[in-house]
Design an enzyme around this catalytic site. Structure first.
Site, PDB file in Angstrom:
ATOM      1  N   TYR A 239      20.425  27.910 -21.586  1.00 45.69           N
ATOM      2  CA  TYR A 239      19.696  29.163 -21.822  1.00 45.69           C
ATOM      3  C   TYR A 239      18.190  28.894 -21.983  1.00 45.69           C
ATOM      4  O   TYR A 239      17.385  29.795 -21.795  1.00 45.69           O
ATOM      5  CB  TYR A 239      20.193  29.833 -23.110  1.00 45.69           C
ATOM      6  CG  TYR A 239      21.460  30.652 -22.998  1.00 45.69           C
ATOM      7  CD1 TYR A 239      22.259  30.652 -21.854  1.00 45.69           C
ATOM      8  CD2 TYR A 239      21.863  31.459 -24.080  1.00 45.69           C
ATOM      9  CE1 TYR A 239      23.422  31.417 -21.792  1.00 45.69           C
ATOM     10  CE2 TYR A 239      23.013  32.227 -24.015  1.00 45.69           C
ATOM     11  CZ  TYR A 239      23.800  32.198 -22.884  1.00 45.69           C
ATOM     12  OH  TYR A 239      24.940  32.952 -22.831  1.00 45.69           O
ATOM     13  N   GLY A 240      17.858  27.679 -22.373  1.00 42.04           N
ATOM     14  CA  GLY A 240      16.466  27.360 -22.709  1.00 42.04           C
ATOM     15  C   GLY A 240      15.471  27.617 -21.592  1.00 42.04           C
ATOM     16  O   GLY A 240      14.297  27.849 -21.844  1.00 42.04           O
TER      17      GLY A 240
ATOM     18  N   CYS B  20      22.886  29.845 -31.038  1.00 48.31           N
ATOM     19  CA  CYS B  20      21.904  29.301 -30.084  1.00 48.31           C
ATOM     20  C   CYS B  20      20.505  29.806 -30.454  1.00 48.31           C
ATOM     21  O   CYS B  20      20.298  31.015 -30.610  1.00 48.31           O
ATOM     22  CB  CYS B  20      22.290  29.790 -28.699  1.00 48.31           C
ATOM     23  SG  CYS B  20      21.186  29.302 -27.392  1.00 48.31           S
ATOM     24  N   ASN B  21      19.561  28.892 -30.580  1.00 49.93           N
ATOM     25  CA  ASN B  21      18.188  29.302 -30.912  1.00 49.93           C
ATOM     26  C   ASN B  21      17.569  30.138 -29.802  1.00 49.93           C
ATOM     27  O   ASN B  21      16.872  31.112 -30.069  1.00 49.93           O
ATOM     28  CB  ASN B  21      17.324  28.059 -31.130  1.00 49.93           C
ATOM     29  CG  ASN B  21      17.231  27.692 -32.577  1.00 49.93           C
ATOM     30  OD1 ASN B  21      16.339  28.131 -33.273  1.00 49.93           O
ATOM     31  ND2 ASN B  21      18.186  26.906 -33.050  1.00 49.93           N
TER      32      ASN B  21
ATOM     33  N   CYS C 168      16.743  23.976 -32.360  1.00 50.76           N
ATOM     34  CA  CYS C 168      17.652  23.911 -31.208  1.00 50.76           C
ATOM     35  C   CYS C 168      18.974  23.331 -31.688  1.00 50.76           C
ATOM     36  O   CYS C 168      18.980  22.420 -32.530  1.00 50.76           O
ATOM     37  CB  CYS C 168      17.044  23.013 -30.126  1.00 50.76           C
ATOM     38  SG  CYS C 168      18.131  22.748 -28.712  1.00 50.76           S
ATOM     39  N   THR C 169      20.063  23.854 -31.132  1.00 56.51           N
ATOM     40  CA  THR C 169      21.406  23.411 -31.528  1.00 56.51           C
ATOM     41  C   THR C 169      21.601  21.896 -31.438  1.00 56.51           C
ATOM     42  O   THR C 169      22.355  21.328 -32.222  1.00 56.51           O
ATOM     43  CB  THR C 169      22.448  24.043 -30.589  1.00 56.51           C
ATOM     44  OG1 THR C 169      22.010  23.861 -29.226  1.00 56.51           O
ATOM     45  CG2 THR C 169      22.648  25.499 -30.886  1.00 56.51           C
ATOM     46  N   HIS C 170      20.933  21.289 -30.467  1.00 55.25           N
ATOM     47  CA  HIS C 170      21.199  19.871 -30.192  1.00 55.25           C
ATOM     48  C   HIS C 170      20.487  18.905 -31.146  1.00 55.25           C
ATOM     49  O   HIS C 170      20.930  17.774 -31.325  1.00 55.25           O
ATOM     50  CB  HIS C 170      20.738  19.528 -28.771  1.00 55.25           C
ATOM     51  CG  HIS C 170      21.576  20.107 -27.682  1.00 55.25           C
ATOM     52  ND1 HIS C 170      21.941  21.425 -27.639  1.00 55.25           N
ATOM     53  CD2 HIS C 170      22.121  19.531 -26.579  1.00 55.25           C
ATOM     54  CE1 HIS C 170      22.663  21.643 -26.548  1.00 55.25           C
ATOM     55  NE2 HIS C 170      22.781  20.523 -25.893  1.00 55.25           N
TER      56      HIS C 170
ATOM     57  N   ASP D 208      27.162  30.328 -28.371  1.00 55.41           N
ATOM     58  CA  ASP D 208      26.065  29.472 -27.922  1.00 55.41           C
ATOM     59  C   ASP D 208      26.099  29.427 -26.396  1.00 55.41           C
ATOM     60  O   ASP D 208      27.084  29.825 -25.782  1.00 55.41           O
ATOM     61  CB  ASP D 208      26.267  28.056 -28.507  1.00 55.41           C
ATOM     62  CG  ASP D 208      25.205  27.083 -28.017  1.00 55.41           C
ATOM     63  OD1 ASP D 208      24.007  27.426 -28.073  1.00 55.41           O
ATOM     64  OD2 ASP D 208      25.559  25.984 -27.553  1.00 55.41           O
ATOM     65  N   SER D 209      25.030  28.906 -25.828  1.00 53.12           N
ATOM     66  CA  SER D 209      24.990  28.729 -24.374  1.00 53.12           C
ATOM     67  C   SER D 209      26.033  27.715 -23.895  1.00 53.12           C
ATOM     68  O   SER D 209      26.376  27.700 -22.724  1.00 53.12           O
ATOM     69  CB  SER D 209      23.605  28.240 -23.969  1.00 53.12           C
ATOM     70  OG  SER D 209      23.292  27.050 -24.667  1.00 53.12           O
TER      71      SER D 209
HETATM   72  N1  DGL Z   1      21.643  26.094 -27.348  1.00 55.18           N
HETATM   73  C1  DGL Z   1      20.274  26.004 -26.893  1.00 55.18           C
HETATM   74  C2  DGL Z   1      19.329  26.309 -28.058  1.00 55.18           C
HETATM   75  O1  DGL Z   1      19.659  26.138 -29.212  1.00 55.18           O
HETATM   76  C3  DGL Z   1      19.975  24.660 -26.270  1.00 55.18           C
HETATM   77  C4  DGL Z   1      20.680  24.435 -24.950  1.00 55.18           C
HETATM   78  C5  DGL Z   1      20.293  25.422 -23.886  1.00 55.18           C
HETATM   79  O2  DGL Z   1      19.108  25.454 -23.474  1.00 55.18           O
HETATM   80  O3  DGL Z   1      21.177  26.177 -23.481  1.00 55.18           O
HETATM   81  O4  DGL Z   1      18.223  26.730 -27.836  1.00 55.18           O
END
Ligand code: DGL
Length: 269
Positions: free
Chosen positions: A44-45, A75-76, A188-190, A12-13
């Site tokens: 990463y978003g 990570c999405n 999204c992961t969060h 993931d990011s």
């Molecule tokens: N992990 C990212 C996602 O699932 C969210 C956090 C980021 O933008 O890095 O898209």
């Protein structure tokens, strides 16, 4: 040749992908896990597709060196931007999975002639990957999507309940872009961390699709089908990061459900 005792590589990011790691740990408690969080480059978003692709390939190399039996792009944003490239790059060395296809398959099995919502980062939403994949299904699904970039910092600050988060959640979900949806993908992961708050907003009228749980189920199916489920007790977890700070380590409590030790990956500069 992949072996059942080899670890599952998750990347993931940053720390957010631990929601997926947590769902996997709960569903597949015997699996060894190597997690890589690219904390030096998050978020990463907001990054370009080219930048996310370059980081993702480098991380895939690390997880191959760790002998992962499967690499899951948790990570999405990276799944949207880099899955095809990483899959091609990795080739036959190991299996690469992402967090989007399991959700598309889930939707294919359950929905027809309906409108599905998607919320995620700008990268995920603007990539149109979900829409392209859904358009390929014969289910007549309409996708309505909205980038909800304030959710990531809000959740990382632990602002999950109360007026501020309620206002931000309502502010996004009332937007025209999401009107008339019957289900909503948390892309999204969060977002699993505000799943209940989102469900509360919709008062049971919209199905909330938590991709962390759906992805863990899909991974289980993959391991079973290929007879790669680990049978040995005493799983080992390692959490690698490209940049270490104490606050990243604190965040593991929120996303993984317990505080874990982060190791700075030595070869990453
Ligand atoms: N992990 C990212 C996602 O699932 C969210 C956090 C980021 O933008 O890095 O898209």
């Amino acid at each position: 040749m992949a072996r059942a005792i080899d670890p599952i590589g998750i990347f993931d990011s940053g720390i957010g992908g631990m929601t997926v790691a947590k769902a996997i740990k709960e569903l597949l408690p015997k699996e060894n896990i190597v997690y890589f969080g690219d904390t030096a480059h998050l978020p990463y978003g907001d990054k370009s597709t080219a930048a996310i692709q370059a980081y993702s390939v480098k991380i895939a190399d690390i997880l191959i060196k760790e002998k992962c039996k499967v690499i899951l792009i948790a990570c999405n944003s990276a799944s949207a931007a880099a899955y095809e490239l990483v899959k091609e790059y990795v080739g036959s060395r190991t299996k690469v999975l992402n967090v989007i296809d399991p959700v598309i398959n889930y939707a294919r099995e359950r929905y027809q002639n309906t409108t599905i919502g998607l919320i995620g980062t700008k990268q995920t939403v603007n990539s149109n990957v979900y829409k392209k994949k859904m358009d390929h299904l014969a289910n007549n699904l309409e996708l309505k999507s909205l980038a909800t970039p304030l959710f990531v910092p809000m959740i990382e600050e632990g602002i999950l309940d109360g007026n501020i988060s309620q206002d931000i959640i309502r502010g996004y979900l009332t937007k025209q872009e999401l009107s008339g949806i019957q289900s909503l993908i948390l892309g999204c992961t969060h977002y699993p961390l505000i799943k209940n708050q989102i469900a509360e907003y919709y008062k049971g009228e919209v199905d909330i699709l938590d991709s962390s749980v759906i992805v863990a189920e899909a991974l289980k199916g993959y391991l079973e089908f290929h007879m790669l489920q680990n049978k040995q007790d005493g799983p080992k977890y390692r959490f690698l990061v490209s940049d270490y700070t104490r606050s990243f380590e604190e965040l593991t409590r929120l996303f993984f459900g317990e505080k874990v030790e982060l190791q700075k990956y030595p070869l990453w500069e």
